[in-house]
Scaffold this active site. Structure first.
Site, PDB file in Angstrom:
ATOM      1  N   TYR A 110      32.654  40.903  25.958  1.00 20.27           N
ATOM      2  CA  TYR A 110      32.951  40.096  27.151  1.00 20.27           C
ATOM      3  C   TYR A 110      34.279  39.342  26.973  1.00 20.27           C
ATOM      4  O   TYR A 110      35.164  39.389  27.842  1.00 20.27           O
ATOM      5  CB  TYR A 110      31.800  39.130  27.407  1.00 20.27           C
ATOM      6  CG  TYR A 110      31.937  38.326  28.675  1.00 20.27           C
ATOM      7  CD1 TYR A 110      31.549  38.846  29.893  1.00 20.27           C
ATOM      8  CD2 TYR A 110      32.462  37.037  28.652  1.00 20.27           C
ATOM      9  CE1 TYR A 110      31.675  38.114  31.062  1.00 20.27           C
ATOM     10  CE2 TYR A 110      32.589  36.289  29.807  1.00 20.27           C
ATOM     11  CZ  TYR A 110      32.189  36.833  31.020  1.00 20.27           C
ATOM     12  OH  TYR A 110      32.323  36.091  32.172  1.00 20.27           O
ATOM     13  N   LYS A 149      37.935  39.820  28.942  1.00 18.19           N
ATOM     14  CA  LYS A 149      38.569  38.752  29.716  1.00 18.19           C
ATOM     15  C   LYS A 149      39.944  38.384  29.137  1.00 18.19           C
ATOM     16  O   LYS A 149      40.854  38.021  29.892  1.00 18.19           O
ATOM     17  CB  LYS A 149      37.646  37.528  29.767  1.00 18.19           C
ATOM     18  CG  LYS A 149      36.330  37.775  30.503  1.00 18.19           C
ATOM     19  CD  LYS A 149      36.531  38.149  31.965  1.00 18.19           C
ATOM     20  CE  LYS A 149      35.220  38.154  32.730  1.00 18.19           C
ATOM     21  NZ  LYS A 149      35.388  38.475  34.168  1.00 18.19           N
ATOM     22  N   SER A 196      37.517  34.102  32.344  1.00 15.76           N
ATOM     23  CA  SER A 196      36.486  33.241  31.741  1.00 15.76           C
ATOM     24  C   SER A 196      37.105  32.377  30.650  1.00 15.76           C
ATOM     25  O   SER A 196      38.117  32.760  30.045  1.00 15.76           O
ATOM     26  CB  SER A 196      35.398  34.123  31.118  1.00 15.76           C
ATOM     27  OG  SER A 196      34.530  33.350  30.314  1.00 15.76           O
TER      28      SER A 196
HETATM   29  P1  NAP Z   1      26.745  37.758  39.028  1.00 13.78           P
HETATM   30  O1  NAP Z   1      25.961  36.618  39.542  1.00 13.78           O
HETATM   31  O2  NAP Z   1      26.109  38.696  38.067  1.00 13.78           O
HETATM   32  O3  NAP Z   1      27.400  38.575  40.232  1.00 13.78           O
HETATM   33  C1  NAP Z   1      28.279  39.631  39.942  1.00 13.78           C
HETATM   34  C2  NAP Z   1      28.487  40.492  41.153  1.00 13.78           C
HETATM   35  O4  NAP Z   1      29.337  41.597  40.757  1.00 13.78           O
HETATM   36  C3  NAP Z   1      27.181  41.100  41.659  1.00 13.78           C
HETATM   37  O5  NAP Z   1      27.183  41.134  43.053  1.00 13.78           O
HETATM   38  C4  NAP Z   1      27.221  42.510  41.065  1.00 13.78           C
HETATM   39  O6  NAP Z   1      26.489  43.453  41.805  1.00 13.78           O
HETATM   40  C5  NAP Z   1      28.712  42.809  41.130  1.00 13.78           C
HETATM   41  N1  NAP Z   1      29.041  43.906  40.221  1.00 13.78           N
HETATM   42  C6  NAP Z   1      28.746  43.997  38.904  1.00 13.78           C
HETATM   43  N2  NAP Z   1      29.118  45.190  38.430  1.00 13.78           N
HETATM   44  C7  NAP Z   1      29.644  45.883  39.464  1.00 13.78           C
HETATM   45  C8  NAP Z   1      30.165  47.184  39.615  1.00 13.78           C
HETATM   46  N3  NAP Z   1      30.198  48.055  38.596  1.00 13.78           N
HETATM   47  N4  NAP Z   1      30.629  47.568  40.817  1.00 13.78           N
HETATM   48  C9  NAP Z   1      30.567  46.730  41.876  1.00 13.78           C
HETATM   49  N5  NAP Z   1      30.065  45.484  41.815  1.00 13.78           N
HETATM   50  C10 NAP Z   1      29.606  45.062  40.609  1.00 13.78           C
HETATM   51  O7  NAP Z   1      28.049  37.202  38.262  1.00 13.78           O
HETATM   52  P2  NAP Z   1      28.884  35.844  38.510  1.00 13.78           P
HETATM   53  O8  NAP Z   1      28.337  34.823  37.584  1.00 13.78           O
HETATM   54  O9  NAP Z   1      29.018  35.555  39.948  1.00 13.78           O
HETATM   55  O10 NAP Z   1      30.285  36.312  37.903  1.00 13.78           O
HETATM   56  C11 NAP Z   1      31.389  36.681  38.728  1.00 13.78           C
HETATM   57  C12 NAP Z   1      32.630  36.730  37.852  1.00 13.78           C
HETATM   58  O11 NAP Z   1      32.816  35.462  37.225  1.00 13.78           O
HETATM   59  C13 NAP Z   1      32.532  37.751  36.710  1.00 13.78           C
HETATM   60  O12 NAP Z   1      33.773  38.381  36.520  1.00 13.78           O
HETATM   61  C14 NAP Z   1      32.175  36.897  35.515  1.00 13.78           C
HETATM   62  O13 NAP Z   1      32.569  37.482  34.311  1.00 13.78           O
HETATM   63  C15 NAP Z   1      32.949  35.633  35.838  1.00 13.78           C
HETATM   64  N6  NAP Z   1      32.447  34.445  35.150  1.00 13.78           N
HETATM   65  C16 NAP Z   1      31.164  34.032  35.311  1.00 13.78           C
HETATM   66  C17 NAP Z   1      30.712  32.911  34.625  1.00 13.78           C
HETATM   67  C18 NAP Z   1      29.286  32.410  34.751  1.00 13.78           C
HETATM   68  O14 NAP Z   1      28.876  31.598  33.907  1.00 13.78           O
HETATM   69  N7  NAP Z   1      28.543  32.808  35.766  1.00 13.78           N
HETATM   70  C19 NAP Z   1      31.587  32.204  33.762  1.00 13.78           C
HETATM   71  C20 NAP Z   1      32.898  32.651  33.628  1.00 13.78           C
HETATM   72  C21 NAP Z   1      33.321  33.763  34.326  1.00 13.78           C
HETATM   73  P3  NAP Z   1      24.965  43.836  41.373  1.00 13.78           P
HETATM   74  O15 NAP Z   1      24.215  42.535  41.236  1.00 13.78           O
HETATM   75  O16 NAP Z   1      24.518  44.678  42.496  1.00 13.78           O
HETATM   76  O17 NAP Z   1      25.082  44.557  40.052  1.00 13.78           O
END
Ligand code: NAP
Length: 243
Positions: free
Chosen positions: A148, A152, A135
């Site tokens: 967080y 990261k 991130s």
């Molecule tokens: P999201 O929409 O919340 O999706 C996250 C996925 O990871 C969900 O399918 C969730 O499953 C799964 N997950 C969470 N905890 C888990 C666990 N303990 N075991 C197995 N699966 C798990 O998040 P996203 O926005 O796509 O984010 C994906 C990655 O990008 C993350 O690492 C996040 O930190 C990074 N990121 C996101 C953003 C943003 O703004 N969205 C920005 C920078 C970086 P459940 O829903 O079933 O819990």
């Protein structure tokens, strides 16, 4: 530039929603056989129906579940550690439970999964590529992002040490560092316009990203087109980190 992964087997964690789901779709379109790991069965069922990927249900905060997922995925050429959670709390009110769960998903699970997958890559002797989804919060201080951001920043550094130690085996390890991406997590943390407006104002391109922006960067770093790139942390941030 046409990225192809024909004959390659990929493992994507946190694949049920958001960015991980988009990565599974793109890698599948590019010819990879994909194994998707997540913790909600309904998400995995719909993803399998949509893409034909293999699925593994696991809670990656649990050491043995994470190890079982990595082992049962078989011989993996491409790994994407994408699973992550965002527990956003002001530092003075931040809970130890939030800290521990954040570290367990965002940092510890990448360590557990990568260790098993990389061991298999070393044994097979054909190299491989790993991308960790980090991130912009690893590099810039953002209110409420103590756990967080620290998780990261740890992931960025894990990426560098893995690049150092796995490079001689032709295993490349890189990270992508997105800005706010409009996923379920992005909406949860930044959905309030009062909160999102100042963040958007700090992004030179003046907008948040979409999951495909991250998926395309991940696919590039996994591909042979990035054959000489390892240990990198690549912002996918509309320029946020220049400021
Ligand atoms: P999201 O929409 O919340 O999706 C996250 C996925 O990871 C969900 O399918 C969730 O499953 C799964 N997950 C969470 N905890 C888990 C666990 N303990 N075991 C197995 N699966 C798990 O998040 P996203 O926005 O796509 O984010 C994906 C990655 O990008 C993350 O690492 C996040 O930190 C990074 N990121 C996101 C953003 C943003 O703004 N969205 C920005 C920078 C970086 P459940 O829903 O079933 O819990």
């Amino acid at each position: 530039m046409d990225i192809r992964f024909d004959g390659k087997r990929a493992l994507v964690t946190g694949a049920g929603k958001g960015i991980g789901r988009e990565i599974v779709k793109l890698l599948t379109e590019c010819g990879a056989a994909v194994v998707a790991v997540s913790r909600t069965q309904a998400d995995l069922d719909s993803l399998k129906a949509e893409t034909g990927c293999e699925v593994i249900l696991a809670d990656l905060t649990q050491t043995e579940e994470a190890r079982r997922a990595a082992t049962s995925a078989g011989a993996i050429d491409l790994l994407v550690n994408n699973a992550g959670i965002a527990v956003i709390q002001p530092f003075l009110e931040a809970s130890v439970e939030g800290w521990d769960e954040t570290m367990a998903v965002n940092l510890r699970s990448a360590f557990l999964i990568s260790q098993i997958v990389a061991l298999g890559m070393v044994e097979r002797g054909k190299g491989g590529a790993i991308v960790n989804v980090s991130s912009q919060a690893s590099m810039a201080a953002i209110h409420g992002h103590a756990a967080y951001g620290a998780s990261k920043a740890g992931l960025d550094h894990l990426t560098r040490v893995m690049a150092l130690e796995l490079g001689p085996h032709q295993i490349r390890c890189n990270a992508v560092n997105p800005t706010v991406i409009l996923t379920p997590m992005g909406e949860k943390v930044w959905g309030d316009p009062v909160k999102s407006a100042p963040m958007i104002a700090r992004i030179p391109l003046g907008r948040f990203g979409y999951p495909n922006h991250v998926a395309q960067a991940v696919a590039y770093l996994l591909s042979d087109q990035a054959d000489m790139i390892t240990g990198a942390t690549l912002p996918v941030d509309g320029g946020y980190l220049v400021g």
